[in-house]
Motif scaffolding. Structure first.
Motif, PDB file in Angstrom:
ATOM      1  N   UNK A 134       0.959  -1.123  -0.036  1.00 47.91           N
ATOM      2  CA  UNK A 134      -0.056  -0.053  -0.063  1.00 47.91           C
ATOM      3  C   UNK A 134       0.889   1.160   0.080  1.00 47.91           C
ATOM      4  N   UNK A 135       1.872   1.427   0.702  1.00 48.23           N
ATOM      5  CA  UNK A 135       2.765   2.384   0.691  1.00 48.23           C
ATOM      6  C   UNK A 135       3.465   2.760  -0.767  1.00 48.23           C
ATOM      7  N   UNK A 136       3.926   1.584  -1.007  1.00 50.35           N
ATOM      8  CA  UNK A 136       4.525   1.612  -2.550  1.00 50.35           C
ATOM      9  C   UNK A 136       3.475   2.168  -3.437  1.00 50.35           C
ATOM     10  N   UNK A 137       2.292   1.975  -3.419  1.00 51.02           N
ATOM     11  CA  UNK A 137       1.341   2.443  -4.191  1.00 51.02           C
ATOM     12  C   UNK A 137       1.202   4.134  -4.122  1.00 51.02           C
ATOM     13  N   UNK A 138       1.204   4.421  -2.899  1.00 49.62           N
ATOM     14  CA  UNK A 138       1.135   5.784  -2.521  1.00 49.62           C
ATOM     15  C   UNK A 138       2.228   6.486  -3.016  1.00 49.62           C
ATOM     16  N   UNK A 139       3.583   6.048  -2.925  1.00 49.32           N
ATOM     17  CA  UNK A 139       4.689   6.579  -3.355  1.00 49.32           C
ATOM     18  C   UNK A 139       4.609   6.929  -4.971  1.00 49.32           C
ATOM     19  N   UNK A 140       4.334   5.603  -5.455  1.00 50.05           N
ATOM     20  CA  UNK A 140       4.250   5.609  -7.100  1.00 50.05           C
ATOM     21  C   UNK A 140       3.304   6.627  -7.433  1.00 50.05           C
ATOM     22  N   UNK A 168       0.235  -6.076  -9.474  1.00 53.50           N
ATOM     23  CA  UNK A 168       0.724  -5.175 -10.680  1.00 53.50           C
ATOM     24  C   UNK A 168      -0.515  -4.750 -11.269  1.00 53.50           C
ATOM     25  N   UNK A 169      -1.440  -5.606 -11.611  1.00 52.12           N
ATOM     26  CA  UNK A 169      -2.575  -4.666 -12.270  1.00 52.12           C
ATOM     27  C   UNK A 169      -3.170  -3.612 -11.700  1.00 52.12           C
ATOM     28  N   UNK A 170      -3.409  -3.747 -10.379  1.00 52.05           N
ATOM     29  CA  UNK A 170      -3.850  -2.553  -9.552  1.00 52.05           C
ATOM     30  C   UNK A 170      -2.762  -1.196  -9.729  1.00 52.05           C
ATOM     31  N   UNK A 171      -1.622  -1.478  -9.591  1.00 49.49           N
ATOM     32  CA  UNK A 171      -0.523  -0.512  -9.707  1.00 49.49           C
ATOM     33  C   UNK A 171      -0.715   0.011 -10.983  1.00 49.49           C
ATOM     34  N   UNK A 172      -0.812  -0.545 -11.939  1.00 52.90           N
ATOM     35  CA  UNK A 172      -0.969  -0.076 -13.518  1.00 52.90           C
ATOM     36  C   UNK A 172      -2.186   0.866 -13.589  1.00 52.90           C
ATOM     37  N   UNK A 173      -3.553   0.182 -13.052  1.00 55.22           N
ATOM     38  CA  UNK A 173      -4.500   1.039 -12.803  1.00 55.22           C
ATOM     39  C   UNK A 173      -4.527   2.417 -12.301  1.00 55.22           C
TER      40      UNK A 173
END
Length: 259
Positions: A134-140, A168-173
């Motif tokens: 989750x933290x990685x998502x916010x940083x990205x 990975x799909x969620x990150x791309x979205x």
């Protein structure tokens, strides 16, 4: 459901690596009851025997039809083919669901959301229950405000069937939404090799420099805290599906603006 009573949990995928790590955390939680467990190939076997916990007397069942409970939280860490009908049945019973299984089709996700709304149950369907993911998502998302070129690289153990991973799909979205782009414009690369557990890197490129945001799971206990938090809160999500772990862990003051 009275707050003073332990939360009854039915675990699907109890003999899998992630399911067993999550299940042991449920067993240890003072406010939860591991009421039943599902593992089709081990029906009738004592879960305590498999986990090396003699005092755990739960016997594995093949499916939900063998479980007589008015209410429970179904926690599912299996595969989409078996999970989908089980989730439909659980929702139809009025159970809340916490789902770490990935690989559902768009139509399956939409149907589950429709059922959740219709039955007014709570659902946490989250690709990755670890705080680090989750933290990685916010940083990205924050990095995407300044850097326009990005690719995602994910790696998992060789037995993982879905490719790319749900994480990975969620990150791309999320990146596509933040950058105002089509999700297909975010390249995602997948690796399946022995020795891996769950790994993801988001690599941003700009003239003369790179920024890499990387998250590695070396032990599946990383997911336990997020799953336990979801079990405790899912009943409050009546009629809706939560996909963002931040809504559950909710370090609100630390959360940057964005999806």
């Amino acid at each position: 459901m009275p707050n003073t009573q332990p939360i009854p949990v039915v675990l699907a995928g109890a003999t899998g690596k992630t399911g067993s790590a999550v299940g042991k955390a449920v067993w240890d939680a003072h406010d939860m009851e591991l009421a039943a467990a599902v593992a089709r190939r081990h029906r009738g076997v004592s879960l305590g025997l498999l986990w090396g916990i003699p005092e755990l007397t739960v016997t594995l069942t093949a499916d939900l039809t063998e479980i007589d409970r008015d209410y429970a939280v179904l926690v599912d860490f299996t595969e989409p083919e078996s999970a989908y009908p089980r989730l439909v049945e659980a929702i139809s019973r009025g159970w809340d669901i916490v789902v770490g299984t990935t690989g559902f089709s768009r139509r399956e996700r939409e149907h589950l959301a429709e059922l959740v709304e219709s039955r007014q149950v709570g659902a946490a369907v989250i690709a990755n229950f670890s705080l680090g993911a989750w933290v990685a998502e916010r940083l990205a998302i924050e990095a995407s405000r300044y850097l326009g070129q990005v690719e995602v690289i994910e790696g998992h153990h060789q037995t993982k069937k879905d490719r790319p991973s749900g994480t990975a799909k969620r990150m791309a979205e999320l990146l596509a939404d933040a950058m105002g782009r089509d999700v297909d414009s975010i390249p995602v690369h997948s690796i399946r090799l022995p020795g891996m557990v769950a790994h993801q890197a988001v690599v941003f490129g700009s003239s003369g420099q790179l920024i890499t945001i990387r998250h590695d799971v070396h032990d599946r206990s990383a997911y336990a805290a997020g799953v336990l938090a979801a079990i405790r809160q899912v009943h409050t999500f009546r009629g809706r599906v939560v996909n963002d772990l931040g809504e559950i862990l909710d370090p609100g003051r630390l959360r940057p603006d964005g999806p």
